[in-house]
Design an enzyme around this catalytic site. Sequence first.
Site, PDB file in Angstrom:
ATOM      1  CB  SER A 264      65.764  30.549  33.167  1.00 38.04           C
ATOM      2  OG  SER A 264      66.706  31.180  34.010  1.00 38.04           O
ATOM      3  CE  LYS A 270      63.623  26.472  36.193  1.00 35.54           C
ATOM      4  NZ  LYS A 270      63.716  27.746  36.916  1.00 35.54           N
ATOM      5  CG  ASN A 272      60.539  28.356  34.507  1.00 36.95           C
ATOM      6  OD1 ASN A 272      60.938  27.478  35.256  1.00 36.95           O
ATOM      7  ND2 ASN A 272      61.306  29.379  34.142  1.00 36.95           N
ATOM      8  NE  ARG A 303      24.954  59.852  48.055  1.00 35.24           N
ATOM      9  CZ  ARG A 303      23.672  59.500  47.992  1.00 35.24           C
ATOM     10  NH1 ARG A 303      23.246  58.364  48.552  1.00 35.24           N
ATOM     11  NH2 ARG A 303      22.786  60.258  47.369  1.00 35.24           N
TER      12      ARG A 303
END
Length: 373
Positions: A264, A270, A272, A303
């Site tokens: 972080s 942190k 993560n 088309r």
Amino acid sequence: MLGPLLGADRVAATLDARAWLDALLDVEVALTHAAAQQGLVDDAAQVERAAQELRAGLDPAILAAEAVEGGNPVIPLARRLRAAAGPAGAAVHPGATSQDVMDTALVLLVRAAATVIDDDLGGAADGAARLAGEHRDTPMAARTLGQQALPTTFGLVAAGWCAGLDRARLALVDVVGALPVQFGGAAGTLAASYPHGPAMADALADLLGLPRADVPWHTERSRLGELAGALGVAAGACAKPATDVVLLSATEVGEVSESAPGGSSSMPHKRNPVAAVTARASAGRAPGLVATLLAAAGHEHQRAAGPWHTEWPALMDLLCATGGAAARLRICLEGLRVHPEAMARNLSLTSGGGTPHHAGELVDRTLGGRERQ
């Protein structure tokens, strides 16, 4: 900037502007050779040499700008190829319409991108299979509706991930492998290559290593719908284990962790699960893109005015989204760390009510089924 973060860089490299130019030229050269086989044109070798000059000297950005006027890049490319071929210019683009070249080039690009996606889906499935085998009998709490339920094993959880990834991968291989050549001429009747139209279509398929088409599919887009669905399912198969990893790696749970967690910018504590997070992010883009492709399936007459053009960026983005999910999940699962002590601690919160009697047997069935594929 975001391609590597979301895992899409390897797939995106197979779909960039240079890859498009090469695929379009591959189809044009094969068209000329197919027509030459039927005695419709001469000088195929000169057209191939001209194509090589364009590969080396044409900036795809220039072709992209020139495509605006006619609505697709085949029109200016054919013009440039004829000019480069000189006296052999009449052998360029024989019997074809722009959509023949665009659709066939698209199939070639899809096959190249799908090879990368298949590799990463297989790698993620292998990672899940390894976890299933190593933790066949590692007890943990099964959770239903967000609450602890009865005991299971982490091996069985990982076996479920593996089964879903394998099923999605094999289905995608089947769909991609069935995508055929496109050759029908201006109105899908092969009139411009009469009486050799069907033979030329088959020769074109053979030269490019693609399945032969039964009839031109200019406005019959069920195959692309099947492709969109298979890519969406594969993305969903990636989202499932990625979601579980995010939940199981929460601080209060701590049952798994990634080998290289992200930090972080403001909170040094942190850890993560970034690979799982970005796998979920890529997979989350897929359903909307699938819906776009299915909504574009209603091509009018012989088309389409708009739906055909809608397909190109939507399919490119969907390939990147699914490929990104598979790539990031592979990173997540190949290095996933399992914490049996945390699993035991959390299981004790509900007294571990029950025994996962058949969990190991189910893991064995899953892994044995992989060996028989």
